[in-house]
Design a protein around this motif. Structure first.
Motif, short mmCIF file in Angstrom:
data_model
loop_
_atom_site.label_atom_id
_atom_site.label_comp_id
_atom_site.label_asym_id
_atom_site.label_seq_id
_atom_site.Cartn_x
_atom_site.Cartn_y
_atom_site.Cartn_z
N ASP A 1 93.95 28.20 71.51
CA ASP A 1 95.00 27.38 70.93
C ASP A 1 95.97 26.83 71.98
O ASP A 1 97.00 26.26 71.65
CB ASP A 1 95.78 28.17 69.88
CG ASP A 1 96.45 29.40 70.45
OD1 ASP A 1 96.14 29.76 71.60
OD2 ASP A 1 97.28 29.99 69.74
N LEU A 2 95.64 26.98 73.26
CA LEU A 2 96.45 26.51 74.39
C LEU A 2 97.85 27.12 74.43
O LEU A 2 98.76 26.54 74.97
CB LEU A 2 96.58 24.98 74.39
CG LEU A 2 95.35 24.20 74.76
CD1 LEU A 2 95.64 22.71 74.69
CD2 LEU A 2 94.90 24.55 76.16
N SER A 3 98.02 28.31 73.85
CA SER A 3 99.34 28.94 73.87
C SER A 3 99.59 29.67 75.18
O SER A 3 100.73 29.79 75.61
CB SER A 3 99.48 29.91 72.70
OG SER A 3 98.53 30.96 72.83
N SER A 4 98.54 30.18 75.79
CA SER A 4 98.71 30.91 77.04
C SER A 4 97.49 30.74 77.93
O SER A 4 96.42 30.35 77.47
CB SER A 4 98.94 32.40 76.77
OG SER A 4 97.78 32.96 76.20
N ALA A 5 97.69 31.04 79.19
CA ALA A 5 96.60 30.97 80.16
C ALA A 5 96.82 32.06 81.21
O ALA A 5 97.93 32.22 81.71
CB ALA A 5 96.54 29.61 80.82
N LYS A 6 95.77 32.81 81.50
CA LYS A 6 95.81 33.81 82.56
C LYS A 6 95.25 33.16 83.82
O LYS A 6 94.16 32.60 83.80
CB LYS A 6 94.95 35.02 82.20
CG LYS A 6 95.46 35.83 81.06
CD LYS A 6 94.52 37.00 80.82
CE LYS A 6 94.86 37.74 79.56
NZ LYS A 6 93.88 38.82 79.30
N VAL A 7 96.01 33.26 84.89
CA VAL A 7 95.60 32.68 86.16
C VAL A 7 95.41 33.83 87.14
O VAL A 7 96.35 34.55 87.45
CB VAL A 7 96.66 31.70 86.69
CG1 VAL A 7 96.19 31.06 87.99
CG2 VAL A 7 96.98 30.63 85.66
#
Length: 117
Positions: free
Chosen positions: A44-50
């Motif tokens: 849902d494009l709420s978060s991203a782990k980099v």
């Protein structure tokens, strides 16, 4: 859960832009041999782990991750501008020791090759 083709493409595009944004930062804790290993974007494009890796001192990666987590708002706004997306994910930067682990495995394999006649 495997990502769809479009989400994988979005993650790769985001990774490319993250490399540019992080490389342009003036903070000395994030300059140097800093590598974005992979980006995991939520559906849902709420978060991203980099996942971040940095060569150098043992605590260099932890310092870089801390600095990037403090600058996550700036990184988020830059990514939104560069990618022309309305909803940019909230970035969480995580230390990744994959490169160090791969080096360790290569050393073990080289040691085994030396032992055998």
């Amino acid at each position: 859960m495997p990502q769809s083709k479009n989400m994988a493409r979005l993650a790769e595009d985001m990774k490319r832009e993250l490399i540019d944004v992080v490389g342009a930062m003036k903070d000395p804790r994030v300059q140097g041999f800093l590598t974005v290993m992979r980006v995991e974007v939520a559906p849902d494009l709420s978060s991203a782990k980099v996942h971040i890796s940095r060569m150098g001192a043992p605590d260099a990666t932890a310092e870089a991750v801390g600095a990037l987590n403090r600058a996550a708002g700036h990184v988020r706004s830059e990514i939104a501008k560069r990618m022309h997306i309305r909803k940019a994910p909230e970035f969480r930067f995580i230390a990744d020791d994959g490169a160090k682990y791969a080096t360790h495995i290569n050393e073990l394999i080289a040691g085994l090759e030396q032992e055998q006649p």
